[in-house]
Design an enzyme around this catalytic site. Structure first.
Site, PDB file in Angstrom:
ATOM      1  N   ARG A 147     -19.159  16.313   9.435  1.00 29.56           N
ATOM      2  CA  ARG A 147     -19.026  15.616   8.154  1.00 29.56           C
ATOM      3  C   ARG A 147     -19.806  14.314   8.237  1.00 29.56           C
ATOM      4  NH1 ARG A 147     -13.498  12.802   5.856  1.00 29.56           N
ATOM      5  NH2 ARG A 147     -14.444  10.975   6.828  1.00 29.56           N
ATOM      6  N   TYR A 159     -13.268   2.539   3.030  1.00 34.16           N
ATOM      7  CA  TYR A 159     -12.643   3.678   3.711  1.00 34.16           C
ATOM      8  C   TYR A 159     -13.452   4.961   3.514  1.00 34.16           C
ATOM      9  CZ  TYR A 159      -8.973   6.918   5.141  1.00 34.16           C
ATOM     10  OH  TYR A 159      -8.253   7.890   5.777  1.00 34.16           O
ATOM     11  N   ASP A 211     -17.203  14.180   2.239  1.00 33.51           N
ATOM     12  CA  ASP A 211     -15.910  13.900   1.597  1.00 33.51           C
ATOM     13  C   ASP A 211     -16.089  12.783   0.575  1.00 33.51           C
ATOM     14  OD1 ASP A 211     -13.282  13.445   0.943  1.00 33.51           O
ATOM     15  OD2 ASP A 211     -12.567  13.154   3.002  1.00 33.51           O
ATOM     16  N   HIS A 213     -13.539  11.648  -1.324  1.00 32.66           N
ATOM     17  CA  HIS A 213     -12.268  10.912  -1.420  1.00 32.66           C
ATOM     18  C   HIS A 213     -11.813  10.705  -2.863  1.00 32.66           C
ATOM     19  CE1 HIS A 213     -11.517  10.096   2.797  1.00 32.66           C
ATOM     20  NE2 HIS A 213     -12.802   9.870   2.950  1.00 32.66           N
ATOM     21  N   GLU A 237     -16.126  17.764  -0.534  1.00 38.76           N
ATOM     22  CA  GLU A 237     -14.655  17.668  -0.468  1.00 38.76           C
ATOM     23  C   GLU A 237     -14.108  16.633  -1.440  1.00 38.76           C
ATOM     24  OE1 GLU A 237     -13.332  16.814   3.509  1.00 38.76           O
ATOM     25  OE2 GLU A 237     -11.517  15.821   2.785  1.00 38.76           O
ATOM     26  N   GLU A 263      -6.042  18.227   0.480  1.00 37.79           N
ATOM     27  CA  GLU A 263      -5.310  17.526   1.546  1.00 37.79           C
ATOM     28  C   GLU A 263      -4.059  16.821   1.037  1.00 37.79           C
ATOM     29  OE1 GLU A 263      -8.671  15.042   2.865  1.00 37.79           O
ATOM     30  OE2 GLU A 263      -7.533  13.310   2.200  1.00 37.79           O
ATOM     31  N   ARG A 284      -7.595  22.975   1.444  1.00 40.69           N
ATOM     32  CA  ARG A 284      -7.454  22.086   2.600  1.00 40.69           C
ATOM     33  C   ARG A 284      -6.012  21.663   2.884  1.00 40.69           C
ATOM     34  NH1 ARG A 284      -9.503  17.685   3.395  1.00 40.69           N
ATOM     35  NH2 ARG A 284      -9.857  18.233   5.558  1.00 40.69           N
ATOM     36  N   GLU A 340     -10.404  20.746  10.358  1.00 43.22           N
ATOM     37  CA  GLU A 340     -10.811  19.361  10.612  1.00 43.22           C
ATOM     38  C   GLU A 340     -10.154  18.882  11.906  1.00 43.22           C
ATOM     39  OE1 GLU A 340      -9.353  16.470   7.797  1.00 43.22           O
ATOM     40  OE2 GLU A 340     -10.972  15.067   8.252  1.00 43.22           O
ATOM     41  N   TRP A 403      -9.224   7.026  -5.442  1.00 46.55           N
ATOM     42  CA  TRP A 403     -10.075   7.176  -4.269  1.00 46.55           C
ATOM     43  C   TRP A 403      -9.518   8.309  -3.426  1.00 46.55           C
ATOM     44  CZ3 TRP A 403      -8.902   6.707   0.949  1.00 46.55           C
ATOM     45  CH2 TRP A 403      -7.573   6.349   1.229  1.00 46.55           C
TER      46      TRP A 403
HETATM   47  C1  GCO Z   1      -9.820  13.492   5.618  1.00 47.77           C
HETATM   48  C2  GCO Z   1      -9.097  12.499   4.825  1.00 47.77           C
HETATM   49  C3  GCO Z   1      -8.321  11.436   5.515  1.00 47.77           C
HETATM   50  C4  GCO Z   1      -7.232  10.920   4.594  1.00 47.77           C
HETATM   51  C5  GCO Z   1      -6.041  10.439   5.338  1.00 47.77           C
HETATM   52  C6  GCO Z   1      -4.929  10.016   4.411  1.00 47.77           C
HETATM   53  O1  GCO Z   1     -10.546  14.251   5.014  1.00 47.77           O
HETATM   54  O2  GCO Z   1      -9.606  13.532   6.815  1.00 47.77           O
HETATM   55  O3  GCO Z   1      -9.612  12.237   3.581  1.00 47.77           O
HETATM   56  O4  GCO Z   1      -9.125  10.430   6.025  1.00 47.77           O
HETATM   57  O5  GCO Z   1      -7.724   9.916   3.778  1.00 47.77           O
HETATM   58  O6  GCO Z   1      -5.625  11.454   6.178  1.00 47.77           O
HETATM   59  O7  GCO Z   1      -3.760   9.813   5.100  1.00 47.77           O
HETATM   60 MG    MG Z   2     -10.600  14.085   2.962  1.00 43.37          MG
END
Ligand code: GCO
Ligand code: MG
Length: 403
Positions: A147, A159, A211, A213, A237, A263, A284, A340, A403
């Site tokens: 990634r 982040y 990703d 986010h 993602e 996620e 995911r 992941e 985000w």
């Molecule tokens: C990923 C994620 C993480 C999350 C985190 C939140 O793809 O691994 O986006 O970085 O932001 O796990 O608790």
């Molecule tokens: Mg993610």
């Protein structure tokens, strides 16, 4: 068999983890992960006050019945806190059942469907050159899937865009939430340039992922998908927040870029439409947030009907216990996609002795009975809970944003 006691252990060997330990009258015990990053204590209270008292004396072998009891019986269904609590208990019960059967968990799930579990790791950096170096380094370490994330020129690193390889996600995880600045128009033209340079450096025989986010709108995500098509990403993602599942139709109408999401999902109901309308390619969900082994298996089996593949979330805040459960499910299901894997601090590895192993881009569940992950409570006692929050994102004019 009867449940005699359930302990909730909170420790922070790098990240905060909530671990469930279910004890039985036959001496067997099971371990589960119930961590919700930044809201850990809410799960602890839910478990200690509302779950543990209801489970003492029950038969731990009745995994499905206990899952339904906690899910339907609470009246208040779904939600991250409730589902993490159910997940922690469910993992521990599967651990007990597999230990009683003297088998590794994947055998109870149908046995091996593959020889090894492919993972992706993260490369990040403050500029494109630094990210390219990171991708090349991971490739040299054997990774077949990587990634790539980069900071946005003109904005402070935020982040998931810059360095994210340490336990504080590049300093973005703080005792109180950091407030970060986001700009979609600065981000959108940058990412295709990043992947052009990455492809130039590592070629086409490696899977590349990105990703977002949850930071875009559907039409912005569609634009990004189109612009990334020449670089043939494995997936894009969390391009948009997924509360509005039909938003993904707009992305789908415009691009053949494979799409991944899930996620933050807790149940099949968060992705039923995404899957049945074939609006995504990878789901995911992860054992700790989507109902344990029981929840994960049901979602992935449903996804298999629609050609959607698995991709368990596996950052540093998903503990090695949930990671172990994920690896067993990954090994057994027919529609595995990718796992992941960010790795953990040495202290985290010391706290969770485990049978699973990582080698050059691939994971193995190990052959120990159960899911194979234990907790060393003496090590856990050395690392007390320490408040840690994900950041909050604002636009350049101060508007709070997704985000
Ligand atoms: C990923 C994620 C993480 C999350 C985190 C939140 O793809 O691994 O986006 O970085 O932001 O796990 O608790
Ligand atoms: Mg993610």
């Amino acid at each position: 068999m009867k449940i005699t006691d359930i302990k909730i252990i909170v420790a922070s060997p790098g990240r905060n983890f909530v671990t469930v330990k279910v004890m039985t009258d036959e001496g067997l015990y099971g371990i589960g992960d119930a961590t919700v990053n930044g809201r850990e204590k809410a799960v602890v209270a839910y478990l200690e006050d509302h779950v543990v008292p209801c489970l003492i004396g029950r038969d731990p072998q009745r995994i499905e019945d206990i899952w339904q009891y906690l899910y339907k019986g609470a009246y208040w269904r779904r939600g991250p806190i409730t589902m993490a609590a159910i997940s922690g208990v469910d993992m521990a019960l599967w651990d007990i059942k597999a230990k009683a059967a003297n088998m590794p968990l994947y055998q109870l799930l149908g046995g091996r469907s593959r020889d090894k579990v492919m993972v992706y790791k993260h490369a990040g950096g403050l500029d494109i050159g630094e990210v390219v170096e990171g991708v090349v380094a991971l490739r040299e370490q054997g990774l077949d899937a990587i990634r790539a994330q980069v900071s946005i020129p003109g904005l402070p690193p935020i982040y998931g865009t810059g360095h994210s390889l340490d336990q504080t996600a590049g300093g973005m995880i703080k005792a109180l939430p950091e407030e970060e600045v986001w700009s979609t128009h600065k981000y959108l033209p940058l990412i295709p340039r990043l992947f052009e340079k990455v492809r130039d450096a590592v070629g086409w025989d490696v899977h590349l992922l990105h990703d977002v986010h949850h930071r875009l709108t559907p039409i912005e995500a569609a634009r990004l998908g189109k612009d990334l098509e020449p670089f043939r990403l494995f997936w894009l993602e969390d391009a948009i927040p997924a509360e509005l599942q039909e938003g993904f139709r707009i992305i789908r109408q415009h691009t053949t870029q494979p799409i991944a999401v899930g996620e933050v999902f807790n149940t099949i109901w968060d992705c039923q439409q995404l899957i049945s309308e074939q609006l995504i390619d990878y789901i995911r969900v992860t054992s700790v947030h989507a109902g344990g082994v029981t929840g994960l298996k049901k979602i992935f089996d449903f996804a298999a009907i629609y050609h959607v593949r698995s991709a368990c979330h596996g950052p540093m805040d998903v503990s090695p216990v949930a990671m172990g459960c994920n690896i067993h499910v990954d090994t057994a299901i027919p529609n595995f996609g990718i796992q992941e894997f960010s790795g953990y601090t040495d202290a985290t590895y010391d706290m969770f002795p485990r049978a699973w192993s990582y080698d050059r881009g691939y994971l193995q569940p190990g052959e120990a009975p159960g899911h194979g992950v234990d907790i060393d409570e003496a090590v856990a006692a050395k690392y007390p809970y320490s408040p840690a929050y994900l950041p909050v994102a604002r636009l350049e004019d101060g508007t709070l944003t997704s985000w």
